[in-house]
Design a protein around this motif. Structure first.
Motif, PDB file in Angstrom:
ATOM      1  N   ASP A 376       0.839  -1.209   0.000  1.00 27.93           N
ATOM      2  CA  ASP A 376       0.000   0.000   0.000  1.00 27.93           C
ATOM      3  C   ASP A 376       0.867   1.250   0.000  1.00 27.93           C
ATOM      4  O   ASP A 376       0.667   2.177  -0.802  1.00 27.93           O
ATOM      5  CB  ASP A 376      -0.902   0.021   1.245  1.00 27.93           C
ATOM      6  CG  ASP A 376      -2.002  -1.030   1.181  1.00 27.93           C
ATOM      7  OD1 ASP A 376      -2.224  -1.583   0.094  1.00 27.93           O
ATOM      8  OD2 ASP A 376      -2.634  -1.280   2.218  1.00 27.93           O
ATOM      9  N   THR A 380       1.374   3.794  -3.214  1.00 28.51           N
ATOM     10  CA  THR A 380       0.901   5.168  -3.010  1.00 28.51           C
ATOM     11  C   THR A 380       2.028   6.153  -3.298  1.00 28.51           C
ATOM     12  O   THR A 380       1.814   7.179  -3.971  1.00 28.51           O
ATOM     13  CB  THR A 380       0.387   5.346  -1.574  1.00 28.51           C
ATOM     14  OG1 THR A 380      -0.729   4.474  -1.362  1.00 28.51           O
ATOM     15  CG2 THR A 380      -0.054   6.777  -1.320  1.00 28.51           C
ATOM     16  N   GLU A 394      -4.824   1.130  -1.640  1.00 30.67           N
ATOM     17  CA  GLU A 394      -5.006   0.217  -0.506  1.00 30.67           C
ATOM     18  C   GLU A 394      -5.452  -1.149  -1.008  1.00 30.67           C
ATOM     19  O   GLU A 394      -6.279  -1.240  -1.914  1.00 30.67           O
ATOM     20  CB  GLU A 394      -6.042   0.774   0.472  1.00 30.67           C
ATOM     21  CG  GLU A 394      -6.253  -0.115   1.699  1.00 30.67           C
ATOM     22  CD  GLU A 394      -7.271   0.459   2.649  1.00 30.67           C
ATOM     23  OE1 GLU A 394      -8.247  -0.260   2.986  1.00 30.67           O
ATOM     24  OE2 GLU A 394      -7.114   1.641   3.043  1.00 30.67           O
TER      25      GLU A 394
END
Length: 555
Positions: A376, A380, A394
């Motif tokens: 995640d 990101t 996510e």
């Protein structure tokens, strides 16, 4: 590492040979020139399906070979050793396809099925295709990407093995439970059959003994008459019998040996005959004294034989086999009698195996949760670098041991993304645009590729939908990856092409109405010219050449 490839009569390729180096190699060329042909050909060496259409028109066969160096690939080396295919520090995969569509595969010169080439190929190279962002929409592919990044292959193997043991036991229990009614009917039939045989109470050798006794009793009259007649002829007849004649003969020849020595043995022979006659007479007399001629016994034996014969016909066996049939039925009935107990034991075993499967799946799930959080954060960060400053990624895991247990555990994987401030996390396919999806897909592939053990990676136009500053970042990401892993990237973006440690150029050439694809390495000056073409299209100016130089310097 992929070191060398040779392609012959494949699609529009007549003959093509090229060497590859460590680091990042970019492959460029005009649209339709066949930039991906080398990757398609390599796929055949790695066990992909072969078709007759792959053979160049008017040629008998296509042949592709790929040479890999094994210096830093212990997994591939172990596989080759286990399959007795090791041959030094190099591994050569070769595939031959005939115009009829038949194919043959070779590893280090030894013929092997395509399945073995595919098994080895997974340890040699990893190909990321241009449609990976479309596959990324599928939950099973999302799970594959997470598992590939986590590298918990042993946990997956244990879960799959535990699941298979549980399902096999579960299916067997289900089969036996469904056949319980049939077993009950069979049990009742067996009980009836066994009861009949119990009442018959046939001994192991009884049929043979009864048959012999019946034969004797049914012929007792003839036996008595013949025995009495023989006894009279041998001994009892006062008017003359065999014993008297032998004794007289013995007296006649008793003294002849004094006159002729050749007759000296005859008296002894006659004396032995007299003894034999006397013993035979005694045996016959004893037999006659004990001869049973009971008619009631004969009737009983006939009735007993009739029952045995009838029961044997009923069970489709010979009378002498009826005793064994009785014991076989008893054994079969015992197995059915304990079936309820067996079902209970099996049910307990099935539940135990299910718990083992859940325990293995739980360890796998915990590993996924751990690496999902790690992934995640990295994805990101990569989204921010790829011009999605407010992006958030996510991995959502839904676990349900009761309803979702499978060979891959009990987790449901869903990639969620938010690309704009205030936007809630939603499934990837519902939120991201085509360009955003391409960038997210590329970020995932680059990050997961860092954890893949194969020493070579191919990216086939995975930068579709990316341009400008984002393309430059993608190029730097791939170049950084190329420092630790051999990277080959088919691209149409100059920002990505300029980041390569070396560059290959693909072009089509038509001669005498025949078209073929060629590939050649580019020198520094050639690279500048090719990058300028990618930047400016058909018109190359001093400005585009300067920009091309800047791209190489920046890389």
């Amino acid at each position: 590492m992929l070191a060398h490839m040779t392609i012959s009569n494949f699609a529009i390729v007549k003959t093509l040979q090229f060497e590859l180096k460590p680091g990042m190699t970019t492959i460029t060329g005009e649209t339709g020139a066949g930039k991906s042909i080398a990757i398609d050909a390599l796929g055949l060496c790695l066990g992909d399906r072969a078709e007759a259409s792959m053979v160049r028109p008017n040629e008998d066969k296509a042949e592709i070979s790929a040479a890999f160096l094994l210096a830093n690939n212990q997994a591939a080396r172990r596989w080759l050793e286990d399959n007795e295919l090791i041959d030094g520090e190099e591994c050569i995969l070769r595939r031959v396809i005939t115009k009829e569509g038949r194919s043959r595969g070779f590893i280090n010169g030894s013929p092997v099925p395509a399945s073995q080439q595919k098994a080895l190929g997974q340890l040699l190279i990893n190909i990321h295709g241009q449609h990976a962002h479309q596959q990324l929409m599928r939950p099973e592919y999302q799970q594959h990407m997470l598992d590939q990044y986590a590298g918990h292959h042993l946990l997956i193997d244990r879960t799959r093995s535990a699941y298979q043991r549980w399902r096999q036991a579960h299916n067997e229990l289900k089969r036996l439970t469904q056949s319980r009614d049939e077993n009950e009917a069979q049990k009742q039939l067996l009980q009836y059959q066994v009861k009949e045989l119990d009442e018959l109470a046939l001994g192991e050798e009884e049929f043979i003994e009864i048959e012999e006794e019946h034969k004797r009793l049914s012929n007792s009259g003839e036996l008595a008459i013949s025995s009495q007649t023989a006894l009279s002829m041998l001994y009892d007849n006062d008017d003359g019998n065999a014993l008297q004649l032998l004794q007289m003969a013995c007296q006649q020849v008793n003294n002849l040996g004094e006159y002729d020595s050749s007759l000296s043995a005859i008296p002894q022979m006659l004396e032995e005959a007299i003894i034999q006659v006397q013993e035979a007479s005694q045996e016959l007399r004893s037999y006659l004294d004990n001869l049973d001629m009971d008619p009631h016994r004969l009737i009983y034996l006939e009735e007993r034989l009739a029952k045995i014969m009838s029961m044997a016909r009923k069970h489709y066996v010979m009378p002498a086999e009826l005793y064994q049939k009785h014991h076989d039925l008893l054994k079969e009935l015992d197995n059915l009698d304990c079936s309820d107990e067996r079902l209970e034991d099996m049910a307990a075993n099935v539940e135990n195996l299910r718990q083992q499967c859940i325990e293995a799946a739980e360890k796998l799930s915990k590993s996924r949760q751990r690496y999902a959080k790690e992934l995640d954060q990295k994805i990101t960060e990569s989204m921010h670098m790829l011009s999605m400053e407010h992006g958030e990624f996510e991995i959502a895991l839904t676990s349900d041991p009761e309803r979702m247990l499978s060979p891959l555990g009990y987790d449901s994987i869903n990639f969620l993304v938010s690309t704009n401030p205030g936007q809630p996390l939603q499934p990837l396919g519902k939120v991201a645009s085509g360009g955003e999806l391409s960038r997210i897909s590329l970020a995932i592939q680059v990050i997961t590729a860092q954890k893949v053990e194969t020493p070579s990676l191919i990216f086939d136009e995975v930068d579709v939908g990316i341009s400008g500053p984002t393309a430059a970042i993608v190029g730097k990401m791939l170049r950084k990856l190329g420092k630790s892993t051999q990277v080959m990237c088919v691209t149409h973006l100059p920002q990505v092409a300029g980041c390569g440690h070396q560059q290959m150029f693909v072009a089509k050439k038509t001669t005498d109405g025949q078209t073929e694809t060629q590939m050649r390495p580019l020198s520094t000056d050639d690279r500048i010219a090719e990058l300028a073409r990618l930047l400016g299209g058909s018109e190359i100016t001093e400005r585009t050449l300067a920009n091309a130089k800047e791209l190489l310097v920046a890389a």
